[in-house]
Design an enzyme around this catalytic site. Structure first.
Site, short mmCIF file in Angstrom:
data_model
loop_
_atom_site.label_atom_id
_atom_site.label_comp_id
_atom_site.label_asym_id
_atom_site.label_seq_id
_atom_site.Cartn_x
_atom_site.Cartn_y
_atom_site.Cartn_z
N MET A 167 -6.60 8.46 2.58
CA MET A 167 -6.84 7.10 3.08
C MET A 167 -8.05 6.98 4.00
O MET A 167 -8.31 5.92 4.53
CB MET A 167 -5.60 6.53 3.80
CG MET A 167 -4.36 6.46 2.94
SD MET A 167 -3.06 5.40 3.62
CE MET A 167 -2.69 6.26 5.14
N ILE A 177 -7.93 1.28 9.69
CA ILE A 177 -8.37 2.05 10.85
C ILE A 177 -9.90 2.12 10.93
O ILE A 177 -10.45 2.71 11.85
CB ILE A 177 -7.76 3.47 10.86
CG1 ILE A 177 -7.83 4.10 12.26
CG2 ILE A 177 -8.45 4.36 9.81
CD1 ILE A 177 -7.04 5.36 12.44
N GLY A 178 -10.57 1.49 9.98
CA GLY A 178 -12.03 1.45 10.01
C GLY A 178 -12.57 0.33 9.15
O GLY A 178 -13.78 0.19 8.98
N GLY A 179 -11.62 -0.45 8.59
CA GLY A 179 -12.00 -1.53 7.68
C GLY A 179 -11.14 -1.56 6.44
O GLY A 179 -11.45 -2.26 5.47
N SER A 180 -10.05 -0.80 6.42
CA SER A 180 -9.29 -0.54 5.20
C SER A 180 -8.53 -1.72 4.64
O SER A 180 -8.10 -1.69 3.49
CB SER A 180 -8.33 0.63 5.42
OG SER A 180 -9.04 1.82 5.62
N SER A 194 -9.25 1.59 2.55
CA SER A 194 -8.34 2.39 1.75
C SER A 194 -7.22 1.60 1.09
O SER A 194 -6.46 2.15 0.29
CB SER A 194 -7.73 3.49 2.63
OG SER A 194 -7.00 2.94 3.72
N SER A 195 -7.08 0.30 1.39
CA SER A 195 -6.05 -0.52 0.74
C SER A 195 -6.60 -1.07 -0.58
O SER A 195 -6.42 -2.25 -0.90
CB SER A 195 -5.62 -1.66 1.67
OG SER A 195 -5.30 -1.19 2.96
N LYS A 222 0.86 -1.18 0.00
CA LYS A 222 0.00 0.00 0.00
C LYS A 222 0.90 1.23 0.00
O LYS A 222 1.95 1.25 0.65
CB LYS A 222 -0.89 -0.04 1.24
CG LYS A 222 -1.92 1.07 1.33
CD LYS A 222 -2.78 0.89 2.57
CE LYS A 222 -3.87 1.94 2.69
NZ LYS A 222 -4.75 1.70 3.85
#
Length: 579
Positions: free
Chosen positions: A191, A238-241, A217-218, A142
Site C-alpha cells: 500500500m 497516508i500520502g494521498g491514497s 493505494s486505494s 479497500k
C-alpha cells in the site's frame, strides 16, 4: 611439522566448505521463499476467480427471477435518492445489491479491481436494520479493511491464507447502519505506492483508459466506483491514497483528520508510526455521498466500539451553511510543476468561486520542501525502512514500488554517501535519501516535535489570513501504468496534508483537452531531474481524462471541507463516468 601442514590444509578445506555451505543454504532459503510466494499468488488468484464466479452465478440467478428490473436506471441514481427509495420501500435491498454486484462483476473484467466477494454479505442483506442511515447500500472496501473470514493480504504473500478473525470497527458500524459491504478491492503491494499492482492479484487499470494507472493505494476503490460498480467505498490515505485514485478515476474522495474515524482493526504493514498520520475516509461519485457516509459513521456505535475516537457527531449545520467563504489558494507549490490541465483546473475553479461571491486570497504554506523532504520522509521511515522491509522476506517485489525497496535496503552510511554525491545534481532525491536513514529515539522525538511546530506555524499563517478553507491543485491527469513509483516527488500536493493532519478532499472539475495535452511538450518541471522527466512522459496522451482540485480545511473541520467541496462540485460540471 607434518601435522601442522595437514591441519592447515584441513582448515583451508573446512573454510571453503563452510563458505560453500552458507552460500548453498542462502540459495536454498531464497528458492524456498520464492516457491512459497509463487504458491501464495496461485492460491490468491484461485480464490479471486472463485469469488468472481460466485458473484456471477448469484447475479444470473437474481436476473432470472427478476427479468423486468431496470438495472440501468437504478445505477444512475445518486446515493441520496437510492437511500430514500430503499427506506420508502420503492426499491428492495435485493434489487440494489444484485444490480451493483452485476455491475461490479462486469467492470472488473476491464479493470481487475475486485479481489474478493464478501460472501456472507447476502446474510447481512437480509438482516440490515431498516432504520440505518445506509440501509441496503452496497459498500466496497479497500482490501486492508478487516472482514471476518477473509484475507487482507495487502498484496503480500505472507498475509495470504490469514483470514481476519473479526470485522474492523468501521465495518461493524457500516453494518449497524444497514450498509452491505460486498467486495474487497485491490491495492498496490504494501500500500505504499500511488499505483495499484501486486504479485498476488496483478495490475488494476484505470476505467477511463487502460494504459493509465487508477492511482493508489486505494486504486481498486477508485476503479470500481469510477466505473459505476459501487455507489460508495472506503479507502485509507497516508500520502494521498484516497485522493490519487479519486482524482485519477474522476470521483470524489475525502481524507479526514487522522483520528476522526476509528482505525481499529485495519490491516497494515507497519505499526506504531504516528509521525505522519494515516486516515480512512469515504470515496464516491459525488460529495453528498461522502457527507452521508461520514454522518453515518460518526455515530454512537463508533464512539462506543472505539472510545479513543473523539465523540464528535457530524455537524449538519456546518455542512449545509451557505455563507460566503474566505478561500486561500495557490496555483503551484513550486515543488512539482502543475501540468497544463492542473493549472487550468485550478484557475477555472477559482474564477467560478469568485463569481459565486466567495473571496479568493493567494496563500502558500511555508517551507514546503522541508515538510516533504525532512518531516514527511523522515517520519515515514524513521527506522530506515526496517519494519517495512520485514514484509518482503522471500517475496517478489512488484514494479509499482519502483526503486523504493532497493533504496531502503542500502546501508545507512551508503544512503548518506549517496545523498552527498547526488545533492549537486538531484537535490530532491538526495534529501529524501538522507531522511530515510534510521534515527535514534532521541532524534525521532525531535522530528515529531518539529512536525508539531511546523503544523502550528501553518495554522498561525492560516489564521493570520483569516481563511476558512484552502484550494490547491491536485496531481493529474492519471499517470501511465508503472510510473508513479518512479515519480515520488509528485506526491507533494497530497502528502503535505498528511504531515499537517488537515482534512483534504478532491473533486473532479474538468477533463484534459487537446490543447492541454499539446502543451505538455513544453513541460520541464522545476528541477529537470528524473522525477520531472518521468512525470512529463507519464501524463501525456491523456485527452478526455478527468482532472480534479483539492479542498483543504483545518483539523477536525471535515464538515466545512465537505461544504467547500460541494460548492466546487456545484460550480463545475465535468463528465462523471468513463464512456
Amino acid at each position: 611439522m607434518v601435522l601442522s601442514e595437514v591441519w592447515t590444509t584441513l582448515s583451508g578445506v573446512s573454510g571453503v566448505c563452510l563458505a560453500c555451505s552458507l552460500l548453498s543454504a542462502a540459495v536454498v532459503l531464497r528458492w524456498t521463499g520464492r516457491q512459497k510466494a509463487r504458491g501464495a499468488a496461485t492460491r490468491a488468484r484461485q480464490k479471486q476467480r472463485a469469488s468472481l464466479e460466485t458473484m456471477d452465478k448469484a447475479v444470473q440467478r437474481f436476473r432470472l427471477q427478476n427479468p423486468d428490473l431496470d438495472s440501468e436506471a437504478l445505477l444512475t441514481l445518486p446515493l441520496l435518492q437510492l437511500v430514500q427509495k430503499l427506506q420508502s420501500g420503492e426499491l428492495s435491498p435485493e434489487a440494489v445489491f444484485f444490480t451493483y454486484l452485476g455491475k461490479a462483476w462486469e467492470v472488473n473484467k476491464g479493470t481487475n479491481c475486485v479481489t474478493s466477494y464478501l460472501t456472507d454479505c447476502e446474510t447481512q442483506l437480509s438482516q440490515a436494520p431498516r432504520q440505518g442511515l445506509l440501509y441496503g447500500v452496497p459498500v466496497s472496501l479497500k482490501e486492508c479493511f478487516s472482514y471476518k473470514g477473509h484475507d487482507s493480504t495487502l498484496g503480500l504473500s505472507l498475509n495470504e491464507g490469514m483470514p481476519s478473525e473479526s470485522d474492523c470497527v468501521v465495518v461493524q458500524v457500516l453494518k449497524l447502519q444497514g450498509a452491505v459491504p460486498f467486495v474487497h478491492t485491490n491495492v498496490p503491494q504494501s500500500m505504499l505506492s500511488f499505483d495499484c499492482s501486486n504479485p498476488l492479484f496483478g495490475q488494476t487499470m484505470n476505467p477511463w483508459k487502460s494504459s493509465k494507472s487508477p492511482g493508489g493505494s486505494s486504486g481498486g476503490e477508485g476503479a470500481l466506483i469510477g466505473s459505476g460498480g459501487s455507489p460508495l467505498g472506503l479507502g485509507t490515505d497516508i500520502g494521498g491514497s484516497i485522493r490519487f485514485p479519486s482524482a485519477f478515476c474522476g470521483i470524489c474522495g475525502l481524507k479526514p483528520t487522522g483520528n476522526r474515524l476509528s482505525k481499529s482493526g485495519l490491516k497494515g504493514c507497519v505499526y506504531g508510526q504516528t509521525a505522519v498520520q494515516l486516515s480512512l475516509g469515504p470515496m464516491a461519485r459525488d460529495v453528498e455521498s461522502l457527507a452521508l457516509c461520514l454522518k453515518a459513521l460518526l455515530c454512537e456505535h463508533l464512539f462506543t466500539l472505539d472510545p479513543t475516537v473523539p465523540p464528535l457527531p457530524f455537524r449538519e449545520e456546518v455542512y449545509r451553511s451557505s455563507r460566503p467563504l474566505r478561500v486561500g489558494y495557490y496555483e503551484t507549490d513550486n515543488y512539482t510543476m502543475p501540468s497544463p490541465a492542473m493549472r487550468r483546473a485550478l484557475i477555472e475553479t477559482k474564477q467560478r468561486l469568485e463569481a459565486a461571491g466567495h473571496t479568493l486570497i493567494p496563500f502558500l504554506p511555508n517551507n514546503i520542501p522541508y515538510a516533504l523532504e525532512v518531516l514527511s520522509a523522515g517520519g515515514l521511515f524513521s527506522d530506515g525502512g526496517r519494519s517495512f522491509l520485514q514484509n518482503f522476506k522471500g517475496d517478489f517485489v512488484d514494479p509499482c514500488l519502483g526503486d523504493l525497496i532497493l533504496i531502503l535496503r542500502l546501508p545507512s552510511w551508503f544512503k548518506r554517501l549517496l545523498s552527498l554525491l547526488l545533492k549537486p545534481l538531484f537535490p530532491r532525491l538526495a534529501a529524501f535519501l538522507n531522511s530515510m536513514r534510521p534515527r535514534s529515539a532521541e532524534k525521532l522525538w525531535k522530528l515529531q516535535h518539529e512536525i508539531e511546530m511546523y503544523r502550528q506555524s501553518v495554522i498561525a499563517q492560516w489564521k493570520a489570513m483569516n481563511l476558512d478553507v484552502l484550494l490547491t491543485p491536485m496531481l493529474g491527469p492519471a499517470l501511465d501504468l508503472n510510473t508513479p513509483g518512479r515519480a515520488t516527488g509528485a506526491i507533494s500536493y497530497t502528502v503535505l496534508y498528511n504531515c499537517l493532519d488537515f482534512p483534504a478532499g478532491v473533486v473532479p472539475v474538468t477533463t484534459v483537452t487537446a490543447e492541454d495535452d499539446a502543451q505538455m511538450e513544453l513541460y520541464k518541471g522545476y528541477f529537470g531531474d528524473i522525477w520531472d522527466i518521468i512525470l512529463k512522459k507519464a501524463m501525456k496522451n491523456s485527452v478526455g481524462l478527468p482532472v480534479a482540485v483539492q479542498c483543504v480545511a483545518l483539523p477536525w473541520q471535515e464538515e466545512l471541507c465537505l461544504r467547500f467541496m460541494r460548492e466546487v462540485e456545484q460550480l463545475m460540471t465535468p463528465q462523471k463516468q468513463p464512456s
